[in-house]
Design an enzyme around this catalytic site. Structure first.
Site, PDB file in Angstrom:
ATOM      1  N   CYS A 403       0.827  -1.210   0.000  1.00 29.33           N
ATOM      2  CA  CYS A 403       0.000   0.000   0.000  1.00 29.33           C
ATOM      3  C   CYS A 403       0.859   1.258   0.000  1.00 29.33           C
ATOM      4  CB  CYS A 403      -0.902   0.024   1.217  1.00 29.33           C
ATOM      5  SG  CYS A 403      -2.386  -0.905   0.925  1.00 29.33           S
ATOM      6  N   LYS A 406       1.589   3.260  -3.138  1.00 29.58           N
ATOM      7  CA  LYS A 406       0.599   4.154  -3.721  1.00 29.58           C
ATOM      8  C   LYS A 406       1.226   5.540  -3.850  1.00 29.58           C
ATOM      9  CE  LYS A 406      -4.172   4.916  -2.870  1.00 29.58           C
ATOM     10  NZ  LYS A 406      -5.390   4.650  -2.181  1.00 29.58           N
ATOM     11  N   ASP A 435     -15.018   9.389  -4.711  1.00 31.90           N
ATOM     12  CA  ASP A 435     -15.395   8.639  -3.512  1.00 31.90           C
ATOM     13  C   ASP A 435     -14.581   7.355  -3.512  1.00 31.90           C
ATOM     14  OD1 ASP A 435     -16.915   7.681  -1.269  1.00 31.90           O
ATOM     15  OD2 ASP A 435     -18.468   9.110  -1.883  1.00 31.90           O
ATOM     16  N   ASP A 436     -14.973   6.401  -2.642  1.00 34.51           N
ATOM     17  CA  ASP A 436     -14.224   5.142  -2.590  1.00 34.51           C
ATOM     18  C   ASP A 436     -14.388   4.342  -3.877  1.00 34.51           C
ATOM     19  OD1 ASP A 436     -13.279   5.664  -0.078  1.00 34.51           O
ATOM     20  OD2 ASP A 436     -15.083   4.873   0.885  1.00 34.51           O
ATOM     21  N   HIS A 527      -6.393   3.382  -9.736  1.00 34.90           N
ATOM     22  CA  HIS A 527      -5.413   3.211  -8.678  1.00 34.90           C
ATOM     23  C   HIS A 527      -4.046   3.464  -9.291  1.00 34.90           C
ATOM     24  CE1 HIS A 527      -3.572   1.449  -5.047  1.00 34.90           C
ATOM     25  NE2 HIS A 527      -2.646   1.056  -5.912  1.00 34.90           N
ATOM     26  N   ASP A 614     -11.183  -9.700 -30.581  1.00 34.99           N
ATOM     27  CA  ASP A 614     -10.062  -8.848 -30.975  1.00 34.99           C
ATOM     28  C   ASP A 614      -8.785  -9.673 -30.855  1.00 34.99           C
ATOM     29  OD1 ASP A 614     -10.398  -8.799 -28.154  1.00 34.99           O
ATOM     30  OD2 ASP A 614      -9.164  -6.999 -28.001  1.00 34.99           O
TER      31      ASP A 614
END
Ligand SMILES: Cc1cc2nc3c(=O)[nH]c(=O)nc-3n(C[C@H](O)[C@H](O)[C@H](O)COP(=O)(O)OP(=O)(O)OC[C@H]3O[C@@H](n4cnc5c(N)ncnc54)[C@H](O)[C@@H]3O)c2cc1C
Length: 734
Positions: A403, A406, A435-436, A527, A614
């Site tokens: 984390c 990030k 928001d989340d 993210h 594709d």
């Protein structure tokens, strides 16, 4: 592995004669923490010394052009294929025609000059010799015209300097060797404002060259200052007129206007004023070299030889500037060897007051020129990657994973503020009010469609990568016959300080954003983390009516197989990673890969496509086998559309790493093709990025479908095979 974070950006504008040496030197000795970005309008730099030889037919394109892609890769530099149109000296940003601004800490400009077209009518009726890429197209047109027409044709070069005389002799020689051309109906004139050719050269060199012009039957018009160019003629200030059907313009160099407009100190002709360290006299940290620079202490004529000589001191001073060390002035030599060819394999040499001519002079020039080209074509093996081992910087590079990897909220916020995420009424909660998670309304009665796709960066250009990745991900939705609605981004940024990370993110998301907005897709979240290398993926959400879903399976007997895009991206980018793909091949492939396929999918569906996919990682045969699901089909290898360069690379035994895995599908194939199709067969296993749509549709509708696809801009679309009766292997034919 520890990575040295990027702490400084050096941006090079133009892949000119000085910058190619800068790139080579930084490739030999990388500067830890310094990231180099080359922005160039052309990705093949014509070497001025051999340009006339190209026109005369002594050399081909690759012998006379430095391919900037392998050179940039060798230097660890990012290559942005774009045209610079301005500078913001305050915010230290380079403004480009096609992409978001590029930030710099250090800037170097070597973008050359073009012949001045200020004379009325010149821009409309004359052909400037630069940019060379445009001149080449006009030269080919002239060759075709001379071969096609029987009428007399008067060809003239305006400009009596070395570039002008050499070009005219090369044109004369080049046209004479074309099959079926009768030189007697062509006339050649050299028009110059001076009272002789080759100003600045010794009298003996001018005499020798005039003799060569005479021998070729070229008329010399002196003291003729062109004041106007009309269709079919040039006029002089004194009223004289010379009739010319083709007017080639090789006059005094003119500077681009954007350096002056940006506020850089320039001389009265617009050339950037630099000191003996090649640094702008007005903007510290901005350097210039080559034709675009006016070296204040040492004025010199505009010539490639000076740009070449400025390469080493420029590289050294850019390195010193990056290290915050004092710059060191250089002193250019006053005299230099001039070798001017005379069309055939013959040249005139001069240095100071001395001059001589002969075929041996041409061979000498040829030897020097080829040696120069080898410096940038045959690059030494790369040394230790100092970027990963530098002591202090490496310590700085100890960064968190998980984390903690990030990226900072500030960086993200600023980057998102710089892009337009796209607005849609059905996005209830998106990036406008983050928001989340995003909340999106589905149109009533429609089914949701979800897909995700992504990859590590295979090009050093985040803006283009963003465009390719967005198209790549959207193709999955189009292949379902669905309409894309929203996108989520997953981005890994290479270790760097905040400003640089933000810059990369903006470039990448702007590129993707352009694709999404033209597809009416809103970016609603994502993210972003940091890692060893740039990577990007997009999750796309869309919708489709229950009865309109197009599955990949379901090809049936009587169907034609239509492919919308060329194959070979896997091998091309594998070669690019090794520095062995031509820049023009990569450029052409990227242009196709950035083309959206919404209209192609709609066209295929409208023509009855009932199985569609594709072509991506498994290659054509892998994806085709999925479509056929054991049905028998014939694949015509000779019809497969291929990217330029792909076949040559396979023949040179270059393959993408996934190729071997994909080739396992060979067991489903009955090869009946000839040996000459062997490379094409391998390309049918080549993994694709942003590949074409492959559809099965009724054979009787295929020709109309392909014609419509061509009209819509999918020019490589073609029927590549047919589905037969019963089950069996996929059969390949020539
Ligand atoms: C026919 C002819 C023959 C010549 N023969 C000789 C010779 O034998 N010897 C000699 O010394 N000189 C010769 N010259 C002169 C020579 O071509 C130039 O002096 C030389 O090319 C200048 O080099 P440069 O590095 O300044 O720029 P260039 O070599 O012109 O390179 C400029 C680079 O910048 C890029 N660029 C341009 N504008 C932009 C932009 N806005 N944004 C991004 N990129 C941009 C271009 O794509 C290119 O890569 C000749 C010229 C001509 C016309």
């Amino acid at each position: 592995m520890l990575q040295t974070p990027v702490t400084q950006d050096l941006v090079l504008i133009g892949g000119g004669h000085a910058h190619v040496e800068v790139l080579r030197r930084f490739g030999m000795q990388p500067e830890p923490g310094l990231r180099i970005t080359l922005i160039s309008r052309d990705v093949h730099t014509p070497y001025s010394g051999m340009l006339p030889g190209l026109v005369a037919g002594h050399y081909d394109f690759d012998e006379t052009h430095i391919d900037l892609a392998p050179l940039a890769r060798f230097a660890g530099a990012r290559l942005y294929h774009d045209e610079v149109i301005g500078l913001d000296l305050l915010t230290r940003q380079v403004l480009c025609r096609g992409r978001p601004p590029v930030s710099y800490d250090l800037l170097s400009i070597d973008c050359g000059a073009t012949p001045s077209l200020a004379v009325p009518g010149a821009a409309a009726h004359a052909v400037p010799v630069k940019p060379v890429s445009s001149f080449s197209a006009r030269w080919e047109a002239l060759c075709a015209r001379v071969q096609r027409d029987d009428a007399p044709l008067a060809i003239g070069v305006i400009g009596g300097g070395a570039g002008g005389v050499e070009l005219l002799m090369a044109v004369h020689h080049g046209l004479a060797r074309l099959p079926g051309v009768d030189l007697a109906r062509l006339s050649f004139q050299l028009v110059t404002s001076g009272d002789d050719i080759l100003p600045g050269h010794p009298a003996r060199a001018r005499r020798l060259y005039r003799r060569a012009l005479d021998a070729a039957g070229i008329a010399l018009v002196t003291g003729f200052t062109v004041s106007a160019v009309e269709p079919g003629a040039v006029r002089a200030t004194d009223g004289r007129r010379v009739a010319l059907d083709e007017i080639l313009w090789v006059t005094q160099a003119a500077a681009p206007s954007w350096p002056h407009d940006a506020g850089l100190a320039c001389d009265e002709d617009g050339f950037i004023r630099v000191d003996a360290c090649l640094q702008s006299v007005s903007a510290p940290g901005v350097f210039a070299a080559g034709d675009v620079a006016a070296v204040e202490p040492y004025p010199r004529p505009k010539a490639g030889v000076f740009a070449v000589r400025q390469g080493p001191p420029l590289a050294a001073n850019l390195r010193r500037a990056a290290r915050d060390e004092a710059l060191v002035p250089f002193r250019p030599q006053r005299r230099f060897l001039s070798l001017v060819s005379t069309g055939a394999r013959h040249a005139v040499a001069s240095r100071g007051p001395f001059a001589c001519a002969g075929r041996w002079v041409w061979r000498w020039k040829d030897h020097i020129d080829r040696r120069f080209m080898r410096r940038y074509g045959e690059l030494p093996a790369m040394g230790e990657d100092t970027a990963g081992t530098d002591g202090d910087a490496a310590a700085e590079a100890m960064r968190c994973g998980g984390c903690g990897a990030k990226i900072g909220a500030e960086v993200l916020r600023e980057a998102l503020a710089a892009i337009a995420p796209g607005a849609r009424a059905d996005v209830v909660i998106g990036l406008g009010e983050p928001d989340d998670a995003a909340v999106v309304a589905l149109p009533p009665g429609r089914l949701a469609v979800h897909t995700v796709d992504g990859f590590r960066s295979f090009i050093d250009d985040p803006w283009t990568l963003g465009r390719v990745a967005a198209n790549h991900a959207l193709n999955d939705v189009y292949a379902m016959g669905a309409t894309p609605q929203t996108a989520l981004a997953l981005v890994t940024l290479p270790f760097a300080d905040n400003a640089r990370m933000q810059d990369d993110l903006v470039q990448l998301l702007r590129g993707a954003g352009e694709v999404f907005s033209s597809a009416d897709v809103a970016l609603v979240g994502g993210h972003t983390g940091e890692g060893a290398e740039l990577a990007v993926g997009f999750a796309i959400n869309g919708h489709v009516a229950a009865d309109a879903v197009v599955r990949k399976r379901g090809a049936s007997p009587g169907d034609a197989l239509v492919l919308t895009r060329a194959l070979g991206s896997g091998v091309l980018f594998a070669a690019a990673m090794r520095g062995s793909a031509r820049a023009r091949w990569i450029g052409a492939a990227l242009e196709t890969m950035c083309q959206g396929q919404a209209a192609a999918a709609a066209c295929l569906v409208a023509h009855g496509a009932h199985a569609m996919t594709d072509v991506t990682g498994f290659g054509l045969i892998g994806h085709l086998c999925e479509m056929l699901d054991g049905r028998r089909a014939t694949l015509a290898l000779g019809r497969l559309p291929l990217y330029a360069g792909a076949e040559a690379l396979v023949l040179a035994d270059v393959h993408s790493t996934l190729h071997a895995e994909n080739r396992r599908a060979h067991r489903h194939v009955e090869p009946r093709h000839g040996a000459d199709m062997a490379a094409r067969y391998e390309l049918a296993f080549d993994p694709q990025t942003a590949g074409g749509l492959l559809a099965a549709l009724p054979a009787e509708r295929a020709a109309h479908c392909v014609a419509e696809l061509h009209r819509a801009g999918y020019v490589d679309s073609v029927v590549i095979g047919h589905v037969g009766d019963g089950d069996g292997p996929l059969v390949t034919v020539d």
